[in-house]
Design a protein around this motif. Structure first.
Motif, mmCIF file in Angstrom:
data_model
loop_
_atom_site.group_PDB
_atom_site.id
_atom_site.type_symbol
_atom_site.label_atom_id
_atom_site.label_comp_id
_atom_site.label_asym_id
_atom_site.label_seq_id
_atom_site.Cartn_x
_atom_site.Cartn_y
_atom_site.Cartn_z
ATOM 1 N N TYR A 153 0.829 -1.205 0.000
ATOM 2 C CA TYR A 153 0.000 0.000 0.000
ATOM 3 C C TYR A 153 0.867 1.260 0.000
ATOM 4 O O TYR A 153 0.639 2.197 -0.772
ATOM 5 C CB TYR A 153 -0.920 -0.022 1.219
ATOM 6 N N SER A 154 1.883 1.281 0.864
ATOM 7 C CA SER A 154 2.771 2.443 0.943
ATOM 8 C C SER A 154 3.501 2.659 -0.373
ATOM 9 O O SER A 154 3.649 3.791 -0.845
ATOM 10 C CB SER A 154 3.781 2.264 2.080
ATOM 11 N N ALA A 155 3.972 1.573 -0.987
ATOM 12 C CA ALA A 155 4.665 1.684 -2.266
ATOM 13 C C ALA A 155 3.734 2.227 -3.348
ATOM 14 O O ALA A 155 4.134 3.062 -4.172
ATOM 15 C CB ALA A 155 5.224 0.328 -2.677
ATOM 16 N N SER A 156 2.504 1.764 -3.342
ATOM 17 C CA SER A 156 1.547 2.221 -4.357
ATOM 18 C C SER A 156 1.245 3.702 -4.194
ATOM 19 O O SER A 156 1.159 4.440 -5.177
ATOM 20 C CB SER A 156 0.252 1.398 -4.294
ATOM 21 N N LYS A 157 1.102 4.143 -2.954
ATOM 22 C CA LYS A 157 0.762 5.547 -2.713
ATOM 23 C C LYS A 157 1.970 6.464 -2.906
ATOM 24 O O LYS A 157 1.820 7.614 -3.347
ATOM 25 C CB LYS A 157 0.174 5.706 -1.314
ATOM 26 N N ALA A 158 3.160 5.978 -2.593
ATOM 27 C CA ALA A 158 4.366 6.756 -2.879
ATOM 28 C C ALA A 158 4.523 6.921 -4.385
ATOM 29 O O ALA A 158 4.862 8.003 -4.884
ATOM 30 C CB ALA A 158 5.594 6.074 -2.289
ATOM 31 N N GLY A 159 4.264 5.849 -5.116
ATOM 32 C CA GLY A 159 4.314 5.919 -6.564
ATOM 33 C C GLY A 159 3.285 6.893 -7.116
ATOM 34 O O GLY A 159 3.531 7.596 -8.101
ATOM 35 N N LEU A 160 2.144 6.956 -6.458
ATOM 36 C CA LEU A 160 1.081 7.851 -6.901
ATOM 37 C C LEU A 160 1.492 9.317 -6.752
ATOM 38 O O LEU A 160 1.111 10.164 -7.560
ATOM 39 C CB LEU A 160 -0.193 7.568 -6.092
ATOM 40 N N VAL A 161 2.288 9.600 -5.731
ATOM 41 C CA VAL A 161 2.797 10.965 -5.561
ATOM 42 C C VAL A 161 3.708 11.332 -6.733
ATOM 43 O O VAL A 161 3.613 12.422 -7.310
ATOM 44 C CB VAL A 161 3.548 11.114 -4.225
ATOM 45 N N GLY A 162 4.585 10.408 -7.118
ATOM 46 C CA GLY A 162 5.459 10.647 -8.257
ATOM 47 C C GLY A 162 4.670 10.808 -9.553
ATOM 48 O O GLY A 162 4.982 11.662 -10.391
ATOM 49 N N LEU A 163 3.649 9.974 -9.717
ATOM 50 C CA LEU A 163 2.789 10.070 -10.896
ATOM 51 C C LEU A 163 2.095 11.430 -10.938
ATOM 52 O O LEU A 163 1.999 12.060 -12.002
ATOM 53 C CB LEU A 163 1.749 8.947 -10.867
ATOM 54 N N THR A 164 1.634 11.884 -9.780
ATOM 55 C CA THR A 164 0.952 13.179 -9.684
ATOM 56 C C THR A 164 1.852 14.311 -10.158
ATOM 57 O O THR A 164 1.445 15.175 -10.957
ATOM 58 C CB THR A 164 0.520 13.446 -8.236
ATOM 59 N N LYS A 165 3.084 14.328 -9.674
ATOM 60 C CA LYS A 165 3.995 15.420 -10.003
ATOM 61 C C LYS A 165 4.394 15.408 -11.482
ATOM 62 O O LYS A 165 4.511 16.460 -12.116
ATOM 63 C CB LYS A 165 5.218 15.364 -9.088
ATOM 64 N N THR A 166 4.585 14.221 -12.043
ATOM 65 C CA THR A 166 4.910 14.142 -13.463
ATOM 66 C C THR A 166 3.715 14.534 -14.326
ATOM 67 O O THR A 166 3.857 15.269 -15.315
ATOM 68 C CB THR A 166 5.386 12.726 -13.827
ATOM 69 N N ALA A 167 2.531 14.062 -13.953
ATOM 70 C CA ALA A 167 1.324 14.431 -14.695
ATOM 71 C C ALA A 167 1.087 15.936 -14.627
ATOM 72 O O ALA A 167 0.601 16.543 -15.594
ATOM 73 C CB ALA A 167 0.119 13.677 -14.151
ATOM 74 N N ALA A 168 1.446 16.541 -13.492
ATOM 75 C CA ALA A 168 1.286 17.991 -13.349
ATOM 76 C C ALA A 168 2.201 18.735 -14.310
ATOM 77 O O ALA A 168 1.802 19.713 -14.954
ATOM 78 C CB ALA A 168 1.570 18.408 -11.907
ATOM 79 N N ARG A 169 3.440 18.280 -14.420
ATOM 80 C CA ARG A 169 4.382 18.932 -15.337
ATOM 81 C C ARG A 169 3.942 18.767 -16.793
ATOM 82 O O ARG A 169 3.970 19.721 -17.580
ATOM 83 C CB ARG A 169 5.787 18.359 -15.148
ATOM 84 N N GLU A 170 3.553 17.570 -17.149
ATOM 85 C CA GLU A 170 3.139 17.326 -18.529
ATOM 86 C C GLU A 170 1.789 17.990 -18.823
ATOM 87 O O GLU A 170 1.583 18.567 -19.895
ATOM 88 C CB GLU A 170 3.065 15.831 -18.795
ATOM 89 N N GLY A 171 0.883 17.904 -17.860
ATOM 90 C CA GLY A 171 -0.447 18.472 -18.064
ATOM 91 C C GLY A 171 -0.448 19.978 -18.197
ATOM 92 O O GLY A 171 -1.288 20.549 -18.899
ATOM 93 N N ALA A 172 0.491 20.629 -17.524
ATOM 94 C CA ALA A 172 0.548 22.091 -17.562
ATOM 95 C C ALA A 172 0.734 22.620 -18.977
ATOM 96 O O ALA A 172 0.354 23.761 -19.283
ATOM 97 C CB ALA A 172 1.684 22.592 -16.663
ATOM 98 N N LEU A 173 1.282 21.804 -19.855
ATOM 99 C CA LEU A 173 1.465 22.220 -21.248
ATOM 100 C C LEU A 173 0.132 22.478 -21.930
ATOM 101 O O LEU A 173 0.070 23.190 -22.946
ATOM 102 C CB LEU A 173 2.247 21.142 -22.014
ATOM 103 N N ARG A 174 -0.946 21.887 -21.385
ATOM 104 C CA ARG A 174 -2.284 22.075 -21.941
ATOM 105 C C ARG A 174 -3.272 22.548 -20.870
ATOM 106 O O ARG A 174 -4.467 22.304 -20.955
ATOM 107 C CB ARG A 174 -2.798 20.757 -22.560
ATOM 108 N N ASN A 175 -2.744 23.244 -19.861
ATOM 109 C CA ASN A 175 -3.581 23.809 -18.800
ATOM 110 C C ASN A 175 -4.347 22.743 -18.009
ATOM 111 O O ASN A 175 -5.456 22.969 -17.539
ATOM 112 C CB ASN A 175 -4.571 24.832 -19.368
#
Length: 243
Positions: A153-175
């Motif tokens: 569970y901890s590994a999955s949620k830690a991974g989700l934090v990383g996914l969030t930050k990367t999606a934020a960087r990529e998503g910002a290109l299209r608001n």
């Protein structure tokens, strides 16, 4: 965001935190579609009716790429848009790491992390076309600090934090904004299964001396959905447990 009525998809929303989020977004005037892994039971349908709630329900496994793509496409086919995605679907299979079966580790990773990846990927493709959107992931303090018996569970949620930050960087290109909330001990069916002794142990450690309410998590999710200048952040909602 579109000036027309916004459309939100909330995964794992048949009950608990997911249902509280769906209810709050609906009360904010959004059209809300909920996902569940199983067909809704009579009790779950009655619970919605008792609260005056009406939701479209998509049955599907977020960890299954085909299911995930179909759910996103079904929302767009019916409503013409998808403005908000809340990745709430999650499971636990707790056991000490040295005793944990690989199958249990993989099952939790697949639902909690791969499922969020699947839904985010297909939702972002839609949001990129409209050049707007908000994604909120349900992480956990276990993913920030670890927890006994929750290596998966901890590994999955830690991974989700990383996914969030990367999606934020990529998503910002299209608001497109992507954030996460990290709840601590929240009063749900999952925590209700804990012994009274264990619940008291946690309560004693929490500075505010109580478990959180699902509605309080929903408040934070809604804040992140609406605030146009926050992205890539993780808001901890734990009553001070991790101070």
């Amino acid at each position: 965001m579109s000036e027309t009525k916004q459309v939100a998809l909330v995964t794992g929303a048949a009950k608990g935190i997911g249902l509280a989020i769906a209810k709050r977004l609906a009360n904010d005037g959004m059209t809300v579609v909920i996902n569940s892994h199983h067909a809704l039971t009579a009790d779950e349908k009655q619970n919605f009716a008792d609260q005056g709630l009406v939701f479209d329900n998509l049955v599907g496994d977020v960890a299954n790429e085909t299911d995930a793509e179909k759910m996103v496409n079904d929302v767009v086919a019916k409503y013409g848009q998808l403005d908000v995605l809340v990745n709430n679907a999650g499971i636990t299979k707790d056991k000490l790491l040295s005793r944990m079966k690989l199958a249990d580790f993989e099952a939790v990773i697949n639902t909690n992390l791969v499922g969020a990846f699947n839904m985010t990927k297909f939702a972002m493709k839609i949001m990129q076309k409209s050049r707007t959107g908000a994604i909120v992931n349900l992480a956990s303090i276990s993913g920030l600090h670890g927890n006994l018996g929750q290596a998966n569970y901890s590994a999955s949620k830690a991974g989700l934090v990383g996914l969030t930050k990367t999606a934020a960087r990529e998503g910002a290109l299209r608001n497109i904004r992507c954030n996460a909330v990290a709840p601590g001990m929240v009063a749900t069916d999952m925590t209700a299964k804990m012994s009274e002794r264990r619940q008291k142990e946690f309560t004693d450690q929490i500075p505010l001396k109580r478990f959180g309410d699902p509605a309080e998590v929903a408040d934070a999710v809604t804040f992140l959905v609406h605030n146009q200048y926050i992205t890539g952040q993780v808001i901890t909602i734990d009553g001070g447990l991790t101070i």
